[in-house]
Design a protein around this motif. Sequence first.
Motif, short mmCIF file in Angstrom:
data_model
loop_
_atom_site.label_atom_id
_atom_site.label_comp_id
_atom_site.label_asym_id
_atom_site.label_seq_id
_atom_site.Cartn_x
_atom_site.Cartn_y
_atom_site.Cartn_z
N MET B 303 0.83 -1.21 0.00
CA MET B 303 0.00 0.00 0.00
C MET B 303 0.86 1.26 0.00
SD MET B 303 -3.17 -1.32 0.55
CE MET B 303 -4.17 -0.15 1.44
N GLY B 304 2.14 1.16 -0.33
CA GLY B 304 3.01 2.33 -0.24
C GLY B 304 3.73 2.31 1.08
N THR B 305 3.34 3.21 1.97
CA THR B 305 3.96 3.27 3.28
C THR B 305 3.81 1.97 4.05
OG1 THR B 305 2.66 5.28 3.28
CG2 THR B 305 4.37 5.09 4.96
N ASP B 306 2.60 1.39 3.94
CA ASP B 306 2.31 0.16 4.69
C ASP B 306 2.18 -1.02 3.75
OD1 ASP B 306 2.19 1.64 6.98
OD2 ASP B 306 0.00 1.91 6.88
N THR B 307 2.37 -2.20 4.33
CA THR B 307 2.04 -3.42 3.61
C THR B 307 1.05 -4.19 4.47
OG1 THR B 307 4.22 -3.50 2.63
CG2 THR B 307 2.95 -5.53 2.57
N HIS B 308 -0.02 -4.68 3.83
CA HIS B 308 -1.01 -5.47 4.57
C HIS B 308 -0.74 -6.95 4.31
CE1 HIS B 308 -4.28 -2.16 4.97
NE2 HIS B 308 -3.08 -1.73 5.28
N TYR B 309 -0.61 -7.70 5.40
CA TYR B 309 -0.45 -9.15 5.29
C TYR B 309 -1.69 -9.81 5.84
CZ TYR B 309 4.51 -8.23 4.52
OH TYR B 309 5.68 -7.79 4.02
N THR B 310 -2.26 -10.72 5.05
CA THR B 310 -3.33 -11.55 5.58
C THR B 310 -2.69 -12.85 6.02
OG1 THR B 310 -4.82 -10.59 3.97
CG2 THR B 310 -5.61 -12.54 5.11
N LEU B 311 -2.97 -13.23 7.28
CA LEU B 311 -2.33 -14.43 7.82
C LEU B 311 -3.39 -15.42 8.26
CD1 LEU B 311 -0.59 -11.80 9.60
CD2 LEU B 311 1.00 -13.63 9.00
N ALA B 312 -3.10 -16.71 8.03
CA ALA B 312 -4.01 -17.75 8.48
C ALA B 312 -3.44 -18.35 9.74
CB ALA B 312 -4.17 -18.82 7.41
N LEU B 313 -4.29 -18.45 10.79
CA LEU B 313 -3.84 -19.08 12.04
C LEU B 313 -4.12 -20.57 11.95
CD1 LEU B 313 -5.10 -16.45 14.65
CD2 LEU B 313 -2.93 -16.54 13.39
N ASP B 314 -3.62 -21.30 12.93
CA ASP B 314 -3.74 -22.76 12.89
C ASP B 314 -5.19 -23.25 12.94
OD1 ASP B 314 -1.11 -23.06 12.60
OD2 ASP B 314 -0.68 -23.57 14.71
N ASP B 315 -6.07 -22.47 13.59
CA ASP B 315 -7.46 -22.90 13.69
C ASP B 315 -8.28 -22.46 12.48
OD1 ASP B 315 -7.43 -20.22 14.21
OD2 ASP B 315 -9.00 -20.31 15.75
N GLY B 316 -7.62 -21.89 11.49
CA GLY B 316 -8.32 -21.52 10.26
C GLY B 316 -8.79 -20.08 10.21
N SER B 317 -8.72 -19.35 11.33
CA SER B 317 -9.16 -17.97 11.30
C SER B 317 -8.10 -17.07 10.65
CB SER B 317 -9.50 -17.47 12.71
OG SER B 317 -8.43 -17.77 13.57
N ASP B 318 -8.59 -15.98 10.06
CA ASP B 318 -7.71 -15.05 9.37
C ASP B 318 -7.43 -13.84 10.23
OD1 ASP B 318 -7.33 -16.43 7.04
OD2 ASP B 318 -9.15 -15.65 6.11
N ILE B 319 -6.29 -13.24 10.05
CA ILE B 319 -5.99 -11.98 10.74
C ILE B 319 -5.14 -11.12 9.81
CG2 ILE B 319 -3.88 -12.82 11.89
CD1 ILE B 319 -4.98 -11.29 14.43
N VAL B 320 -5.42 -9.82 9.83
CA VAL B 320 -4.69 -8.91 8.95
C VAL B 320 -3.70 -8.10 9.77
CG1 VAL B 320 -4.86 -6.91 7.40
CG2 VAL B 320 -6.57 -8.75 7.27
N ALA B 321 -2.46 -8.03 9.28
CA ALA B 321 -1.44 -7.23 9.96
C ALA B 321 -1.05 -6.06 9.06
CB ALA B 321 -0.23 -8.08 10.28
N ARG B 322 -0.93 -4.86 9.63
CA ARG B 322 -0.45 -3.73 8.85
C ARG B 322 0.94 -3.39 9.36
NH1 ARG B 322 -4.57 0.66 8.18
NH2 ARG B 322 -3.86 1.77 10.02
N VAL B 323 1.90 -3.45 8.47
CA VAL B 323 3.30 -3.27 8.85
C VAL B 323 3.90 -2.19 7.97
CG1 VAL B 323 5.50 -4.45 9.14
CG2 VAL B 323 3.36 -5.74 9.40
N GLN B 324 4.73 -1.33 8.57
CA GLN B 324 5.40 -0.32 7.76
C GLN B 324 6.31 -0.99 6.73
OE1 GLN B 324 7.53 2.69 9.95
NE2 GLN B 324 5.88 4.13 9.51
N SER B 325 6.18 -0.55 5.50
CA SER B 325 6.87 -1.25 4.41
C SER B 325 8.38 -1.19 4.54
CB SER B 325 6.46 -0.64 3.07
OG SER B 325 5.09 -0.86 2.87
N ASN B 326 8.93 -0.03 4.93
CA ASN B 326 10.37 0.15 4.84
C ASN B 326 11.15 -0.45 6.01
OD1 ASN B 326 9.33 1.96 6.59
ND2 ASN B 326 10.36 3.76 5.72
N THR B 327 10.48 -0.79 7.11
CA THR B 327 11.22 -1.26 8.26
C THR B 327 11.29 -2.78 8.34
OG1 THR B 327 9.25 -1.20 9.63
CG2 THR B 327 10.65 0.77 9.66
#
Lengths: 300, 349
Positions: B303-327
Motif C-alpha cells: 500500500m506504499g507506506t504500509d504493507t497489509h499481510y493476511t495471515l491464516a492461524l492454525d485454527d483456520g481464522s484469518d488476521i490482517v497485519a499492517r506493517v510499515q513497508s520500509n522497516t
Amino acid sequence: MSKPSGQRSKGVNGWLLSTPALVLLLLAASGPLLIVAAYSVMEKGDYSGVRWVLSGEGWFRVLFERDIFDQTVSLADANLSIFWRSVKLSIATTLITFFLGLPTAWFIATRPASSRAFWLFLITIPFWTNLLIRTFAIMEVIRNQGILNTALMKSGLISEPIQILYTDTAVLIGMAYVYLPLMVLPLYAAVDRFDFKLIEAGYDLYASRWQILRRVILPIIKPGIIAGSILVFIPSLGAYVTPRVLGGGKNMMIGNFIELQFGQGQNWPLGAALSTVLLLVVLVSLVVYTRVSSRDNQDG
Amino acid sequence: MNTNVAVDAQNVGKIYGIGNSAVTALGDVSLSIQKGEFFTLLGPSGCGKTTLLRCIAGFETPTSGAIHLSGRDITHTPPNARPVNTVFQSYALFPHLTVAQNVGFGLKMLGKPADEVTKSVARVLALVKLEEFADRFPQQLSGGQQQRVALARALAPEPEVLLLDEPLSALDLKLRKEMQSELKRLQTETGITFIFVTHDQEEALTMSDRIGVMSRGALLQVGTPHEIYENPADRFVADFIGETNFLEGTVADGKVRIGTGDVLDVALKVQTGAVTLAIRPEQVSIVPTGSGIAAKITETTYMGTDTHYTLALDDGSDIVARVQSNTTQAHKVGDAVAIRIGTVQVLQS
C-alpha cells in the motif's frame, strides 16, 4: 488547394438538395399568406371574390364604416368590440386554463412513475375526439334544460334555469375545456423536471409557502407557463367552432367575423384584411410576451 | 437544562407507515450536542442518520420524543421558523438565481433590508472564497464551487446549528480532502454548531469533535474520534470504524484463550464466558517463527507506506497485519511466521 472549392461546391450542392423543401415551404406556408395579403388590397367582387383592382377599402373597413346615405365616416364600433371581446376571452381562457392546469400538472408529476402515463392519457383523450362533438357535449351540460341547470333546480338551489348558453360565459367554459390539455402538457413537462428538493431548500431558508411558490416554483417552471400560455392564447384568439356553437350568432369572435366576410358578408377584401390583422396581433403578442418574460428573468 | 447544549434529542423515534407495513427509521435516540461542536452522525446508509438530521431540520416530525434547540422545544416547529439551516447532499441550489441571490435568499426571506443582505452576502462569499463568482449561475460552476455556494447559502442567515447531509459525497477524493479542512476551518471561524452526516468513517474521524455511530435506527456509541477508535462499544462500531480483526475466545483464569489454543493476557471486563477480541491491524506484528502465535502468510498487499499481510492461524481464522513497508523485510505468500498481538479490545460476544 482544392479544399476551398470543394467546400464551395458542397455548399452549392446543399442548396440544390434543399430546393424541393424550400419550394414546398414557399408554396405551402408563404403562398396562402401572400394570397390573403394580396386579396386584402383589392376591390371586392360583386357577389364574392375580388376584382383585380388595387383598393384600400378592405383595410379601411377594418376600423371605419361609411353611412349608407351621406357617406360620412365613423369608427366601426362593432368590429372593435368583436376584437376586444376576442382578446378578452382569450386572456381569460389562458388564465383559467393556467389556474386549473397547474394543480393538474403538479398532481400528475407527483404520482408514482408507473401511473403518470395513465393520467397523461386521460388528459389527452379529448384530443382524439372531434371538436364539434366535444363542443356539443358542453352545450348539453350548460343549456337551460341541461345537466347543470336540472341538477341545480332539483337540489332547490335555483328556481329558474340560469341562462349560460349563448353568453360569453358559455364561450369561456367551452374554450377553457377545449384548450386545457394544451396548458397541462407543457406545464407537466416543466413540473416533471422540477427538483422538489428546492422546495425543502426554500422552506429551510425561512420562505413561507407562498414565497416558495412565487420565488422558487413559478420562476423555474416559467418556460412551461410561457409555452402553455402561447399554445392556449393563440388558438383561442382565432377560435371558430366554440364561439359559433356556444356563443350563438350574437357573441362573435374574430374567427366568426372573418368567416362572415367570406360567406354571407361577401366582402373578401375585408375578410382578408381582418385575417392579416389577427396574424399581426398574434405576432405582436408573441414578441411582447417573450420580451416581458425575459426581462422578468433578469429581475430575479 | 445545560445552557451549553445546542441540540437536545430526547427519545426521538420515527416510524413510517402504520400496522404491518410500519418501518422504524429511528428507534429511541437520545443525544445532546454542545454549542460550537463539530458533531458527526456516522453510519451505513439506511441507519437513520439522515432521518435524525431531517427531524432536527424540521422536514420530518418525530413520531415520538422531543427535540430541543437551545432549550426551546422545536419538535413541531416548521423548518422556516427554526434558526437551523441545511446543506443538502444534492446542494439544491436555485437554478434561476445567481450565486449572490442564492446566498442572500435566506436573509431576504427573513425580511432583512437590501443593503444588509448585500453586505452579508459579500462577507459570506469571501468566507468561502467565491467573491468573483457572485453573478454566475449555479450551473456555470464546478461541483466543488456549487458545494461552497450551498455552504455559503446555509451560513449566511447565521443559523444556531448548521446541518450537513453528506455534502461531500459527490466530490472526488482530492476535492473532498480539501473541503474537509475547509469545513473544519469554517466551523472554527464561525463558531456555529455543525451536525454532519456521513457514511465515511475516515471523514468522520478527521473532522469531528465528537461522533455518534448509528446502525438500524439506534445510536450505538457517542464519543470523541479517539474514544470511538480505541474503545469501540461493540462489534459493529469496531468493524465500522477503521479495519478490525475479530477473534473469538473464551475467558479462563483471567486470560483469554483463542481458537489456536494460545492464551492472551488482556484487560478483562468480564470474568467468564465467550468473548470477541477486536484487534486493529497495526497492533499485529510479524515475528520469527516460535516467538509468537504460529501463522502462515496467505496474501500480501503493498500500500506504499504500509504493507497489509493476511495471515491464516492454525485454527483456520484469518488476521490482517499492517506493517510499515520500509522497516521490515518483505514476507512472501506461503511463509511460515508468527504474530504478536498488542492492544486488544475485549467485546462481549
